[in-house]
Design a protein around this motif. Structure first.
Motif, PDB file in Angstrom:
ATOM      1  N   LYS A  28       0.841  -1.187   0.000  1.00  0.00           N
ATOM      2  CA  LYS A  28       0.000   0.000   0.000  1.00  0.00           C
ATOM      3  C   LYS A  28       0.881   1.243   0.000  1.00  0.00           C
ATOM      4  O   LYS A  28       1.863   1.311   0.714  1.00  0.00           O
ATOM      5  CB  LYS A  28      -0.896  -0.018   1.236  1.00  0.00           C
ATOM      6  N   TYR A  30       2.029   4.689   1.000  1.00  0.00           N
ATOM      7  CA  TYR A  30       1.889   5.537   2.173  1.00  0.00           C
ATOM      8  C   TYR A  30       2.512   6.898   1.904  1.00  0.00           C
ATOM      9  O   TYR A  30       3.447   7.025   1.126  1.00  0.00           O
ATOM     10  CB  TYR A  30       2.583   4.921   3.382  1.00  0.00           C
ATOM     11  N   SER A  94      -0.514  16.496   8.423  1.00  0.00           N
ATOM     12  CA  SER A  94      -1.391  15.330   8.274  1.00  0.00           C
ATOM     13  C   SER A  94      -2.863  15.730   8.274  1.00  0.00           C
ATOM     14  O   SER A  94      -3.639  15.243   7.435  1.00  0.00           O
ATOM     15  CB  SER A  94      -1.108  14.295   9.365  1.00  0.00           C
ATOM     16  N   THR A  95      -3.267  16.631   9.164  1.00  0.00           N
ATOM     17  CA  THR A  95      -4.664  17.061   9.162  1.00  0.00           C
ATOM     18  C   THR A  95      -4.988  17.861   7.905  1.00  0.00           C
ATOM     19  O   THR A  95      -6.086  17.733   7.350  1.00  0.00           O
ATOM     20  CB  THR A  95      -4.995  17.906  10.407  1.00  0.00           C
ATOM     21  N   VAL A  98      -5.524  15.435   4.931  1.00  0.00           N
ATOM     22  CA  VAL A  98      -6.791  14.710   5.028  1.00  0.00           C
ATOM     23  C   VAL A  98      -7.961  15.640   4.719  1.00  0.00           C
ATOM     24  O   VAL A  98      -8.872  15.282   3.967  1.00  0.00           O
ATOM     25  CB  VAL A  98      -6.941  14.071   6.431  1.00  0.00           C
ATOM     26  N   GLN A  99      -7.953  16.844   5.286  1.00  0.00           N
ATOM     27  CA  GLN A  99      -9.060  17.781   5.063  1.00  0.00           C
ATOM     28  C   GLN A  99      -9.121  18.250   3.613  1.00  0.00           C
ATOM     29  O   GLN A  99     -10.201  18.499   3.091  1.00  0.00           O
ATOM     30  CB  GLN A  99      -8.942  18.989   5.996  1.00  0.00           C
ATOM     31  N   GLY A 101      -8.424  16.428   1.112  1.00  0.00           N
ATOM     32  CA  GLY A 101      -8.798  15.292   0.287  1.00  0.00           C
ATOM     33  C   GLY A 101      -7.668  14.765  -0.572  1.00  0.00           C
ATOM     34  O   GLY A 101      -7.907  14.044  -1.538  1.00  0.00           O
ATOM     35  N   VAL A 103      -5.030  12.801   0.573  1.00  0.00           N
ATOM     36  CA  VAL A 103      -4.811  11.403   0.976  1.00  0.00           C
ATOM     37  C   VAL A 103      -5.824  11.036   2.048  1.00  0.00           C
ATOM     38  O   VAL A 103      -6.440  11.904   2.673  1.00  0.00           O
ATOM     39  CB  VAL A 103      -3.376  11.175   1.521  1.00  0.00           C
ATOM     40  N   LYS A 104      -5.980   9.722   2.272  1.00  0.00           N
ATOM     41  CA  LYS A 104      -6.840   9.241   3.345  1.00  0.00           C
ATOM     42  C   LYS A 104      -6.016   9.112   4.615  1.00  0.00           C
ATOM     43  O   LYS A 104      -4.800   8.941   4.581  1.00  0.00           O
ATOM     44  CB  LYS A 104      -7.442   7.894   2.969  1.00  0.00           C
ATOM     45  N   LYS A 105      -6.698   9.152   5.741  1.00  0.00           N
ATOM     46  CA  LYS A 105      -6.010   9.109   7.034  1.00  0.00           C
ATOM     47  C   LYS A 105      -5.266   7.793   7.231  1.00  0.00           C
ATOM     48  O   LYS A 105      -4.218   7.752   7.874  1.00  0.00           O
ATOM     49  CB  LYS A 105      -7.033   9.322   8.152  1.00  0.00           C
ATOM     50  N   GLU A 106      -5.789   6.704   6.657  1.00  0.00           N
ATOM     51  CA  GLU A 106      -5.157   5.388   6.835  1.00  0.00           C
ATOM     52  C   GLU A 106      -3.826   5.276   6.096  1.00  0.00           C
ATOM     53  O   GLU A 106      -3.019   4.411   6.414  1.00  0.00           O
ATOM     54  CB  GLU A 106      -6.084   4.279   6.334  1.00  0.00           C
ATOM     55  N   SER A 107      -3.618   6.118   5.091  1.00  0.00           N
ATOM     56  CA  SER A 107      -2.402   5.993   4.288  1.00  0.00           C
ATOM     57  C   SER A 107      -1.322   6.994   4.690  1.00  0.00           C
ATOM     58  O   SER A 107      -0.380   7.208   3.939  1.00  0.00           O
ATOM     59  CB  SER A 107      -2.726   6.148   2.809  1.00  0.00           C
TER      60      SER A 107
END
Length: 113
Positions: A28, A30, A94-95, A98-99, A101, A103-107
């Motif tokens: 995956k 990252y 990181s925030t 994610v906000q 859009g 990347v996703k938080k899991e990656s």
């Protein structure tokens, strides 16, 4: 003398299945957010692993404006393009990613002390 059926055991690789399935969940992609210590209290935050279709310069411009810090995009021979920001901006970046859009938080993987 008679021929005796001797079976020589073949080499068994217990990790053969794991190596064959490299395209599974283990590979995956990252986004790595790291901190590098400079002299004294100075530090750098690096963002590595964003997809190639994104404009690194536009993301950098938004990050610099949002967090009131300086930064640059560095071309690394092994890692590709890496965004560097002044200071410890790991959680902020990181925030933001994610906000926005991107990347996703899991990656997202955050490294450092």
């Amino acid at each position: 003398m008679s021929e005796v059926d001797v079976q020589i055991p073949t080499a068994f690789d217990p990790f053969a299945e794991a190596n064959a399935e490299d395209s599974g969940a283990g590979s995956k992609e990252y986004v790595h957010i790291r901190i590098q210590q400079r002299n004294g209290r100075k530090s750098l935050t690096t963002v590595q692993g964003l997809r190639k279709e994104f404009s690194y310069n536009k993301i950098l411009k938004d990050l610099k404006k949002e967090f009131c810090c300086n930064g640059t995009v560095v071309q690394d021979p092994e890692l590709g393009q890496v965004i560097q920001l002044q200071g410890d901006q790991r959680k902020n970046v990181s925030t933001f990613l994610v906000q926005a859009g991107i990347v996703k938080k899991e990656s997202i993987k955050i490294h450092g002390f």
